[in-house]
Enzyme design. Structure first.
Site, PDB file in Angstrom:
ATOM      1  N   ASP A   1     -10.266   3.647   1.879  1.00 35.79           N
ATOM      2  CA  ASP A   1     -10.579   3.303   3.277  1.00 35.79           C
ATOM      3  C   ASP A   1     -11.341   4.433   3.985  1.00 35.79           C
ATOM      4  O   ASP A   1     -12.318   4.193   4.702  1.00 35.79           O
ATOM      5  CB  ASP A   1      -9.301   2.999   4.068  1.00 35.79           C
ATOM      6  CG  ASP A   1      -8.624   1.726   3.587  1.00 35.79           C
ATOM      7  OD1 ASP A   1      -9.332   0.762   3.250  1.00 35.79           O
ATOM      8  OD2 ASP A   1      -7.385   1.692   3.539  1.00 35.79           O
TER       9      ASP A   1
ATOM     10  N   LYS B   1       0.794  -1.231   0.000  1.00 32.64           N
ATOM     11  CA  LYS B   1       0.000   0.000   0.000  1.00 32.64           C
ATOM     12  C   LYS B   1       0.828   1.283   0.000  1.00 32.64           C
ATOM     13  O   LYS B   1       0.460   2.261  -0.626  1.00 32.64           O
ATOM     14  CB  LYS B   1      -0.861   0.032   1.279  1.00 32.64           C
ATOM     15  CG  LYS B   1      -2.248  -0.516   1.123  1.00 32.64           C
ATOM     16  CD  LYS B   1      -2.960  -0.442   2.469  1.00 32.64           C
ATOM     17  CE  LYS B   1      -4.361  -0.023   2.320  1.00 32.64           C
ATOM     18  NZ  LYS B   1      -5.161  -0.170   3.548  1.00 32.64           N
TER      19      LYS B   1
HETATM   20  P1  NAD Z   1      -1.410  -0.104  11.656  1.00 34.72           P
HETATM   21  O1  NAD Z   1      -0.445  -1.151  12.066  1.00 34.72           O
HETATM   22  O2  NAD Z   1      -1.128   0.741  10.450  1.00 34.72           O
HETATM   23  O3  NAD Z   1      -1.646   0.912  12.911  1.00 34.72           O
HETATM   24  C1  NAD Z   1      -1.758   0.425  14.223  1.00 34.72           C
HETATM   25  C2  NAD Z   1      -2.304   1.538  15.136  1.00 34.72           C
HETATM   26  O4  NAD Z   1      -2.653   0.904  16.400  1.00 34.72           O
HETATM   27  C3  NAD Z   1      -1.316   2.629  15.477  1.00 34.72           C
HETATM   28  O5  NAD Z   1      -2.007   3.850  15.647  1.00 34.72           O
HETATM   29  C4  NAD Z   1      -0.743   2.148  16.818  1.00 34.72           C
HETATM   30  O6  NAD Z   1      -0.185   3.210  17.583  1.00 34.72           O
HETATM   31  C5  NAD Z   1      -1.979   1.581  17.465  1.00 34.72           C
HETATM   32  N1  NAD Z   1      -1.737   0.614  18.533  1.00 34.72           N
HETATM   33  C6  NAD Z   1      -1.163  -0.594  18.399  1.00 34.72           C
HETATM   34  N2  NAD Z   1      -1.136  -1.226  19.605  1.00 34.72           N
HETATM   35  C7  NAD Z   1      -1.722  -0.376  20.493  1.00 34.72           C
HETATM   36  C8  NAD Z   1      -1.996  -0.429  21.884  1.00 34.72           C
HETATM   37  N3  NAD Z   1      -1.655  -1.494  22.616  1.00 34.72           N
HETATM   38  N4  NAD Z   1      -2.598   0.621  22.467  1.00 34.72           N
HETATM   39  C9  NAD Z   1      -2.953   1.708  21.739  1.00 34.72           C
HETATM   40  N5  NAD Z   1      -2.718   1.823  20.411  1.00 34.72           N
HETATM   41  C10 NAD Z   1      -2.110   0.795  19.805  1.00 34.72           C
HETATM   42  O7  NAD Z   1      -2.809  -0.846  11.508  1.00 34.72           O
HETATM   43  P2  NAD Z   1      -4.082  -0.434  10.620  1.00 34.72           P
HETATM   44  O8  NAD Z   1      -3.959  -1.022   9.279  1.00 34.72           O
HETATM   45  O9  NAD Z   1      -4.317   1.043  10.758  1.00 34.72           O
HETATM   46  O10 NAD Z   1      -5.227  -1.246  11.378  1.00 34.72           O
HETATM   47  C11 NAD Z   1      -5.708  -0.840  12.651  1.00 34.72           C
HETATM   48  C12 NAD Z   1      -7.023  -1.548  12.923  1.00 34.72           C
HETATM   49  O11 NAD Z   1      -7.968  -1.163  11.950  1.00 34.72           O
HETATM   50  C13 NAD Z   1      -6.937  -3.076  12.853  1.00 34.72           C
HETATM   51  O12 NAD Z   1      -7.736  -3.592  13.873  1.00 34.72           O
HETATM   52  C14 NAD Z   1      -7.549  -3.402  11.503  1.00 34.72           C
HETATM   53  O13 NAD Z   1      -8.189  -4.658  11.485  1.00 34.72           O
HETATM   54  C15 NAD Z   1      -8.578  -2.305  11.375  1.00 34.72           C
HETATM   55  N6  NAD Z   1      -8.904  -1.960   9.990  1.00 34.72           N
HETATM   56  C16 NAD Z   1     -10.207  -1.957   9.647  1.00 34.72           C
HETATM   57  C17 NAD Z   1     -10.581  -1.628   8.369  1.00 34.72           C
HETATM   58  C18 NAD Z   1     -12.029  -1.631   7.995  1.00 34.72           C
HETATM   59  O14 NAD Z   1     -12.341  -1.564   6.787  1.00 34.72           O
HETATM   60  N7  NAD Z   1     -12.934  -1.707   8.945  1.00 34.72           N
HETATM   61  C19 NAD Z   1      -9.609  -1.264   7.404  1.00 34.72           C
HETATM   62  C20 NAD Z   1      -8.265  -1.266   7.796  1.00 34.72           C
HETATM   63  C21 NAD Z   1      -7.928  -1.624   9.105  1.00 34.72           C
END
Ligand code: NAD
Length: 290
Positions: free
Chosen positions: A109, A73
């Site tokens: 997204d 991405k």
């Molecule tokens: P990423 O790895 O890019 O980002 C992770 C985020 O989580 C960061 O902001 C990090 O600081 C935070 N984080 C991690 N562990 C933490 C903790 N213990 N306490 C507080 N903050 C914490 O991941 P992403 O791709 O942004 O995905 C994040 C979530 O969003 C995942 O659960 C993923 O499944 C979900 N998601 C959903 C959709 C959707 O369409 N609904 C799309 C993409 C991602």
């Protein structure tokens, strides 16, 4: 499928690694079949090393487009001709469209998040949002919300490797949109409570609440929430996180991440085909309730 694929059928890809678990092929192929559109959607296990060749192959074979997930991405824009404003600001592309050899990168997204809210009858334009997160999902939501006209966004994140990305997001939003964005450290829970207090909507856009953090939330107690606050969690597995459970108990209107997932796919579908995804049919077939 055997009856559907012909010499005219156009290919749409999904390139990521790993990818075999994805529900996108089922979603798009079901929608093509429902609307009688002559496309097939296939997942390809491709990482960064094979990415340039893959995009060259897409060009050579006149593939209509592709979705893109991790780890590609944030890298794939290098091989494209253009990217949308939101994709540029997010530093990420999840959809590529091939218009007669011109490859454009988009990010859907954030559109998915905004459209899911609309579908649930929630309008956040001109209002204040507090959101936790600075990763891929959070950045896309923050940028799209600002571009669409959300008035104010308070962003919280812990001081990990994502914090600098949130600093850039805040700077971009303040310089390039009419929205006012501010960044806070998630460890300052008094500030979090204060910012949520005059927000219309609160969103978790981190992996908190999903495995291995299932059953957990950084919101210490229900006094952070109030019945007229809208609470959204981008996590969709489980469908009800600890945050959403607490919010429901308080009486908040809630939404899980399934709507965002469906509508980011619908936005990509529209870019590929020019047609609206049959949303109500997809909700039924995929058992999507949010
Ligand atoms: P990423 O790895 O890019 O980002 C992770 C985020 O989580 C960061 O902001 C990090 O600081 C935070 N984080 C991690 N562990 C933490 C903790 N213990 N306490 C507080 N903050 C914490 O991941 P992403 O791709 O942004 O995905 C994040 C979530 O969003 C995942 O659960 C993923 O499944 C979900 N998601 C959903 C959709 C959707 O369409 N609904 C799309 C993409 C991602």
């Amino acid at each position: 499928m055997a009856e559907r694929i012909t010499g005219h059928t156009e290919l749409i890809g999904l390139i990521a690694y790993p990818i075999r678990h994805s529900s996108s092929p089922a979603m798009h192929n079901e929608a093509f079949a429902k609307l009688g559109l002559d496309y097939a959607y296939l997942a390809f296990e491709v990482g960064n090393e094979e990415l340039e060749d893959t995009i060259k192959g897409f060009r050579a074979m006149k593939v209509r487009g592709s979705n893109v997930s991790m780890p590609n991405k944030t890298v794939v824009h290098k091989y494209l001709d253009k990217v949308s404003e939101a994709a540029e600001l997010c530093g990420a592309v999840n959809t590529i469209v091939n218009d007669n050899g011109v490859l454009t990168g988009h990010i859907t997204d954030g559109i998915g998040y905004m459209e899911a809210l609309k579908d649930a009858g929630i309008n956040i334009i001109g209002k204040k949002m507090t959101i936790v997160g600075a990763g891929g999902a959070a950045t896309a939501i923050e940028i799209q919300a600002a571009l669409d006209g959300v008035k104010e966004i308070s962003i919280f994140n812990r001081k990990d490797e994502f914090y600098a990305r949130a600093e850039k997001t805040v700077k971009d939003i303040n310089e390039k949109t009419n929205c006012k964005a501010t960044l806070y450290d998630l460890t300052d829970l008094d500030k979090l409570k204060e910012e949520i207090k005059d927000s219309y909507i609160f969103t978790n856009a981190t992996g908190m609440g999903m495995k291995p953090l299932e059953g957990q939330t950084y919101i210490p107690d229900p006094s952070f929430l109030r019945p007229d606050l809208i609470v959204v969690d981008v996590v969709y597995s489980p469908r009800e996180t600890a945050l959403l459970k607490m919010a429901k108990e308080v009486g908040c209107k809630t939404m899980n991440g399934l709507g965002m997932m469906l509508f980011q796919g619908a936005a990509a579908f529209k870019l590929f085909t020019g047609k609206d995804m049959p949303i109500e049919h997809m909700k039924k077939v995929l058992d999507i309730k949010y």
